[in-house]
Design a protein around this motif. Structure first.
Motif, PDB file in Angstrom:
ATOM      1  N   ASN A 145       0.805  -1.222   0.000  1.00  0.00           N
ATOM      2  CA  ASN A 145       0.000   0.000   0.000  1.00  0.00           C
ATOM      3  C   ASN A 145       0.842   1.278   0.000  1.00  0.00           C
ATOM      4  N   SER A 146       2.025   1.240   0.587  1.00  0.00           N
ATOM      5  CA  SER A 146       2.847   2.438   0.720  1.00  0.00           C
ATOM      6  C   SER A 146       3.794   2.668  -0.445  1.00  0.00           C
ATOM      7  N   PHE A 147       4.215   1.599  -1.087  1.00  0.00           N
ATOM      8  CA  PHE A 147       5.265   1.766  -2.087  1.00  0.00           C
ATOM      9  C   PHE A 147       4.889   2.677  -3.249  1.00  0.00           C
ATOM     10  N   PRO A 148       3.664   2.653  -3.757  1.00  0.00           N
ATOM     11  CA  PRO A 148       3.341   3.606  -4.835  1.00  0.00           C
ATOM     12  C   PRO A 148       3.579   5.065  -4.423  1.00  0.00           C
ATOM     13  N   LEU A 149       3.303   5.399  -3.174  1.00  0.00           N
ATOM     14  CA  LEU A 149       3.549   6.764  -2.691  1.00  0.00           C
ATOM     15  C   LEU A 149       5.050   7.055  -2.592  1.00  0.00           C
ATOM     16  N   ILE A 150       5.802   6.070  -2.142  1.00  0.00           N
ATOM     17  CA  ILE A 150       7.249   6.233  -2.034  1.00  0.00           C
ATOM     18  C   ILE A 150       7.863   6.365  -3.424  1.00  0.00           C
ATOM     19  N   ALA A 151       7.427   5.520  -4.355  1.00  0.00           N
ATOM     20  CA  ALA A 151       7.933   5.601  -5.727  1.00  0.00           C
ATOM     21  C   ALA A 151       7.632   6.969  -6.320  1.00  0.00           C
ATOM     22  N   ASP A 152       6.419   7.462  -6.095  1.00  0.00           N
ATOM     23  CA  ASP A 152       6.039   8.778  -6.603  1.00  0.00           C
ATOM     24  C   ASP A 152       6.922   9.866  -5.990  1.00  0.00           C
ATOM     25  N   TYR A 153       7.145   9.783  -4.686  1.00  0.00           N
ATOM     26  CA  TYR A 153       8.006  10.768  -4.027  1.00  0.00           C
ATOM     27  C   TYR A 153       9.406  10.736  -4.642  1.00  0.00           C
ATOM     28  N   LEU A 154       9.994   9.546  -4.745  1.00  0.00           N
ATOM     29  CA  LEU A 154      11.358   9.432  -5.264  1.00  0.00           C
ATOM     30  C   LEU A 154      11.444   9.857  -6.728  1.00  0.00           C
ATOM     31  N   ASN A 155      10.420   9.614  -7.486  1.00  0.00           N
ATOM     32  CA  ASN A 155      10.414  10.009  -8.895  1.00  0.00           C
ATOM     33  C   ASN A 155      10.309  11.520  -9.070  1.00  0.00           C
ATOM     34  N   TYR A 187      21.111   9.359 -10.014  1.00  0.00           N
ATOM     35  CA  TYR A 187      20.247  10.488 -10.344  1.00  0.00           C
ATOM     36  C   TYR A 187      20.558  11.737  -9.519  1.00  0.00           C
ATOM     37  N   GLN A 188      21.612  11.668  -8.713  1.00  0.00           N
ATOM     38  CA  GLN A 188      21.976  12.801  -7.863  1.00  0.00           C
ATOM     39  C   GLN A 188      22.835  13.803  -8.619  1.00  0.00           C
ATOM     40  N   ASP A 189      23.019  14.982  -7.982  1.00  0.00           N
ATOM     41  CA  ASP A 189      23.966  15.933  -8.566  1.00  0.00           C
ATOM     42  C   ASP A 189      25.377  15.367  -8.408  1.00  0.00           C
ATOM     43  N   ASN A 231      12.396   6.961 -12.304  1.00  0.00           N
ATOM     44  CA  ASN A 231      11.309   6.210 -12.947  1.00  0.00           C
ATOM     45  C   ASN A 231      11.035   4.868 -12.267  1.00  0.00           C
ATOM     46  N   ILE A 232      10.918   4.916 -10.955  1.00  0.00           N
ATOM     47  CA  ILE A 232      10.580   3.728 -10.186  1.00  0.00           C
ATOM     48  C   ILE A 232       9.087   3.468 -10.369  1.00  0.00           C
ATOM     49  N   ARG A 233       8.760   2.254 -10.749  1.00  0.00           N
ATOM     50  CA  ARG A 233       7.357   1.890 -10.953  1.00  0.00           C
ATOM     51  C   ARG A 233       6.767   1.325  -9.658  1.00  0.00           C
ATOM     52  N   PRO A 234       5.496   1.593  -9.410  1.00  0.00           N
ATOM     53  CA  PRO A 234       4.847   1.038  -8.220  1.00  0.00           C
ATOM     54  C   PRO A 234       4.935  -0.491  -8.156  1.00  0.00           C
ATOM     55  N   SER A 235       5.088  -1.127  -9.285  1.00  0.00           N
ATOM     56  CA  SER A 235       5.193  -2.592  -9.312  1.00  0.00           C
ATOM     57  C   SER A 235       6.561  -3.092  -8.846  1.00  0.00           C
ATOM     58  N   GLN A 236       7.522  -2.190  -8.671  1.00  0.00           N
ATOM     59  CA  GLN A 236       8.861  -2.572  -8.220  1.00  0.00           C
ATOM     60  C   GLN A 236       8.953  -2.622  -6.701  1.00  0.00           C
ATOM     61  N   LEU A 265      16.949  15.277  -6.779  1.00  0.00           N
ATOM     62  CA  LEU A 265      17.529  14.407  -7.813  1.00  0.00           C
ATOM     63  C   LEU A 265      17.509  15.158  -9.144  1.00  0.00           C
ATOM     64  N   LYS A 266      18.567  14.990  -9.934  1.00  0.00           N
ATOM     65  CA  LYS A 266      18.663  15.694 -11.215  1.00  0.00           C
ATOM     66  C   LYS A 266      17.608  15.218 -12.207  1.00  0.00           C
ATOM     67  N   SER A 267      17.287  13.945 -12.148  1.00  0.00           N
ATOM     68  CA  SER A 267      16.257  13.397 -13.032  1.00  0.00           C
ATOM     69  C   SER A 267      15.509  12.302 -12.285  1.00  0.00           C
ATOM     70  N   SER A 268      14.401  11.904 -12.823  1.00  0.00           N
ATOM     71  CA  SER A 268      13.561  10.890 -12.182  1.00  0.00           C
ATOM     72  C   SER A 268      14.160   9.503 -12.361  1.00  0.00           C
TER      73      SER A 268
END
Length: 182
Positions: free
Chosen positions: A29-39, A141-143, A49-54, A44-47
């Motif tokens: 239940n939480s991972f889609p929110l975490i993936a969205d936050y990290l994306n 994806y960091q500077d 692209n972590i998918r909720p299915s990961q 981060l310089k770029s996303s």
């Protein structure tokens, strides 16, 4: 059944079943929110692209952190018994996976979490945050400053820490209300 001092008794098998069910639910239940936050995190310089299915690595990170927490809260004997029950219950909860692969993953993630202990000042939320950072390859994806150091940006780690404590089982609450029995 009431035990001494009015605490209800609960079998370790019951605790293991509820524990695994809750860990699985919270991860899924939480991972889609975490993936969205990290994306979308601006540090981060770029996303990535972590998918909720990961969710698989996240599930193992949360399980490993909670297994580490068991060792901190319970006696060695009880922690050992409960770990076995939890791992057995976790194996049963997964469909279509090889038992040996799951056991290897649990062992590898547990070792990885322990290796982060000193670096994270023995803080389980910080260990979860740092594990997420490394397992999902966020360094790429960091500077350049943090990327060259191969160190997580502390702003990202702090933000993840703020919600990662919610992924830890509240043993104090359980033990205040119940007496676990074998």
């Amino acid at each position: 059944m009431l035990g001494l001092f009015g605490k209800k008794r609960v079998k370790e098998e019951q605790v293991a079943a509820v524990f695994v069910s809750n860990i699985n639910q919270i991860a899924i239940n939480s991972f889609p929110l975490i993936a969205d936050y990290l994306n979308n995190v601006c540090e981060l310089k770029s996303s990535p692209n972590i998918r909720p299915s990961q969710v698989e690595w996240f599930l193992y990170i949360i399980l490993a952190a909670n297994l580490e927490n068991i060792d901190r809260v319970l006696s060695v004997e009880q922690a050992t018994r409960l770990r076995v029950l939890i791992i057995d219950e976790f194996l049963e909860s997964l469909e279509g996976v090889k038992k040996d692969d799951v056991e290897d993953n649990i062992e590898n993630f547990s070792f990885f979490m322990k290796s982060l202990s000193k670096k994270c000042d023995d803080s389980l939320p910080k260990m979860i945050a740092t594990a997420l950072f490394y397992k999902y390859g966020l360094n790429d994806y960091q500077d350049e400053h943090f990327k060259q150091m191969n160190q997580p940006n502390p702003i990202i780690i702090k933000a993840i820490c703020e919600f990662s404590a919610d992924f830890l089982w509240n043993w104090d609450d359980l033990l205040e209300k119940y007496k676990m029995v074998a």
